[in-house]
Motif scaffolding. Structure first.
Motif, PDB file in Angstrom:
ATOM      1  N   GLU A  69       0.838  -1.207   0.000  1.00  0.00           N
ATOM      2  CA  GLU A  69       0.000   0.000   0.000  1.00  0.00           C
ATOM      3  C   GLU A  69       0.871   1.254   0.000  1.00  0.00           C
ATOM      4  O   GLU A  69       0.631   2.189  -0.764  1.00  0.00           O
ATOM      5  CB  GLU A  69      -0.923   0.000   1.222  1.00  0.00           C
ATOM      6  N   ASN A  70       1.895   1.272   0.844  1.00  0.00           N
ATOM      7  CA  ASN A  70       2.735   2.463   0.964  1.00  0.00           C
ATOM      8  C   ASN A  70       3.687   2.644  -0.203  1.00  0.00           C
ATOM      9  O   ASN A  70       4.011   3.769  -0.572  1.00  0.00           O
ATOM     10  CB  ASN A  70       3.521   2.441   2.272  1.00  0.00           C
ATOM     11  N   SER A  71       4.159   1.554  -0.804  1.00  0.00           N
ATOM     12  CA  SER A  71       5.141   1.701  -1.871  1.00  0.00           C
ATOM     13  C   SER A  71       4.520   1.842  -3.255  1.00  0.00           C
ATOM     14  O   SER A  71       5.167   2.354  -4.153  1.00  0.00           O
ATOM     15  CB  SER A  71       6.111   0.518  -1.874  1.00  0.00           C
ATOM     16  N   LEU A  72       3.292   1.393  -3.441  1.00  0.00           N
ATOM     17  CA  LEU A  72       2.703   1.470  -4.772  1.00  0.00           C
ATOM     18  C   LEU A  72       1.437   2.324  -4.801  1.00  0.00           C
ATOM     19  O   LEU A  72       1.381   3.340  -5.489  1.00  0.00           O
ATOM     20  CB  LEU A  72       2.383   0.066  -5.295  1.00  0.00           C
TER      21      LEU A  72
ATOM     22  N   THR B 165       7.960   1.399 -11.732  1.00  0.00           N
ATOM     23  CA  THR B 165       8.922   0.295 -11.802  1.00  0.00           C
ATOM     24  C   THR B 165      10.225   0.729 -12.442  1.00  0.00           C
ATOM     25  O   THR B 165      11.310   0.425 -11.931  1.00  0.00           O
ATOM     26  CB  THR B 165       8.315  -0.892 -12.578  1.00  0.00           C
ATOM     27  N   ILE B 166      10.151   1.459 -13.551  1.00  0.00           N
ATOM     28  CA  ILE B 166      11.360   1.936 -14.228  1.00  0.00           C
ATOM     29  C   ILE B 166      12.158   2.840 -13.289  1.00  0.00           C
ATOM     30  O   ILE B 166      13.374   2.712 -13.174  1.00  0.00           O
ATOM     31  CB  ILE B 166      11.008   2.664 -15.547  1.00  0.00           C
TER      32      ILE B 166
ATOM     33  N   SER C 248      15.854   2.023 -11.584  1.00  0.00           N
ATOM     34  CA  SER C 248      16.982   2.918 -11.848  1.00  0.00           C
ATOM     35  C   SER C 248      17.582   3.479 -10.558  1.00  0.00           C
ATOM     36  O   SER C 248      18.520   4.261 -10.604  1.00  0.00           O
ATOM     37  CB  SER C 248      16.558   4.059 -12.771  1.00  0.00           C
ATOM     38  N   GLY C 249      17.001   3.089  -9.426  1.00  0.00           N
ATOM     39  CA  GLY C 249      17.575   3.501  -8.141  1.00  0.00           C
ATOM     40  C   GLY C 249      16.830   4.595  -7.412  1.00  0.00           C
ATOM     41  O   GLY C 249      17.249   5.018  -6.333  1.00  0.00           O
ATOM     42  N   ALA C 250      15.727   5.065  -7.950  1.00  0.00           N
ATOM     43  CA  ALA C 250      14.969   6.140  -7.300  1.00  0.00           C
ATOM     44  C   ALA C 250      14.275   5.610  -6.047  1.00  0.00           C
ATOM     45  O   ALA C 250      13.628   4.574  -6.077  1.00  0.00           O
ATOM     46  CB  ALA C 250      13.935   6.718  -8.252  1.00  0.00           C
ATOM     47  N   THR C 251      14.429   6.330  -4.960  1.00  0.00           N
ATOM     48  CA  THR C 251      13.724   5.978  -3.729  1.00  0.00           C
ATOM     49  C   THR C 251      12.563   6.936  -3.485  1.00  0.00           C
ATOM     50  O   THR C 251      11.628   6.594  -2.780  1.00  0.00           O
ATOM     51  CB  THR C 251      14.667   6.001  -2.511  1.00  0.00           C
ATOM     52  N   ASN C 252      12.633   8.121  -4.064  1.00  0.00           N
ATOM     53  CA  ASN C 252      11.553   9.091  -3.954  1.00  0.00           C
ATOM     54  C   ASN C 252      11.032   9.354  -5.367  1.00  0.00           C
ATOM     55  O   ASN C 252      11.669  10.057  -6.160  1.00  0.00           O
ATOM     56  CB  ASN C 252      12.082  10.377  -3.311  1.00  0.00           C
ATOM     57  N   ILE C 253       9.887   8.760  -5.692  1.00  0.00           N
ATOM     58  CA  ILE C 253       9.356   8.831  -7.057  1.00  0.00           C
ATOM     59  C   ILE C 253       9.007  10.259  -7.457  1.00  0.00           C
ATOM     60  O   ILE C 253       9.314  10.694  -8.566  1.00  0.00           O
ATOM     61  CB  ILE C 253       8.130   7.908  -7.212  1.00  0.00           C
ATOM     62  N   ALA C 254       8.399  11.016  -6.564  1.00  0.00           N
ATOM     63  CA  ALA C 254       8.031  12.403  -6.889  1.00  0.00           C
ATOM     64  C   ALA C 254       9.274  13.225  -7.214  1.00  0.00           C
ATOM     65  O   ALA C 254       9.288  13.992  -8.193  1.00  0.00           O
ATOM     66  CB  ALA C 254       7.257  13.032  -5.731  1.00  0.00           C
TER      67      ALA C 254
END
Length: 122
Positions: free
Chosen positions: A56-59, A92-93, A97-103
């Protein structure tokens, strides 16, 4: 419990810290599962609950808060499913690629279109 397919009824107590108010409260969450006590101990039920909230928190939270999925006005045909798939693909991409903060990653890539294209091999 005399109800079809109910294996267990449980509750989980959580101490919640409200950072903006510097205050703590107690939450009680109730659950129902088809797993019997022989198939899932209290520890296993807690583990399954934590796994659910990890997803829930990650997606779902990212799809709603970062991509504004709940505010989307795309509601007909297959379009909502297609858009959800594209959001999942983007997340997912970025994670691969190593992103921890999507925003933050989206903000950075919005200024560097060549870097965004490089993520997908173009």
């Amino acid at each position: 419990m005399d109800f079809p397919h109910v294996g267990q009824v449980f509750w989980i107590a959580r101490e919640v810290t409200h950072l903006n108010k510097n205050k703590q409260s107690l939450e009680i969450a109730y659950g129902i599962t088809s797993l019997t006590s022989e198939n899932a101990s209290p520890e296993r039920l807690l583990e399954l609950n934590r796994m659910h909230w990890g997803i829930e928190n990650s997606l779902h939270w990212v799809r709603d808060e970062t991509f504004g999925e709940d505010r989307s006005q795309i509601r007909t045909g297959n379009a909502p499913r297609v858009m959800a798939t594209l959001r999942n693909l983007a997340i997912t991409i970025l994670r691969k690629s190593g992103a921890t903060n999507i925003a933050k990653a989206i903000r950075q890539l919005s200024w560097k279109s060549h870097a965004a294209l490089a993520l997908i091999g173009l």
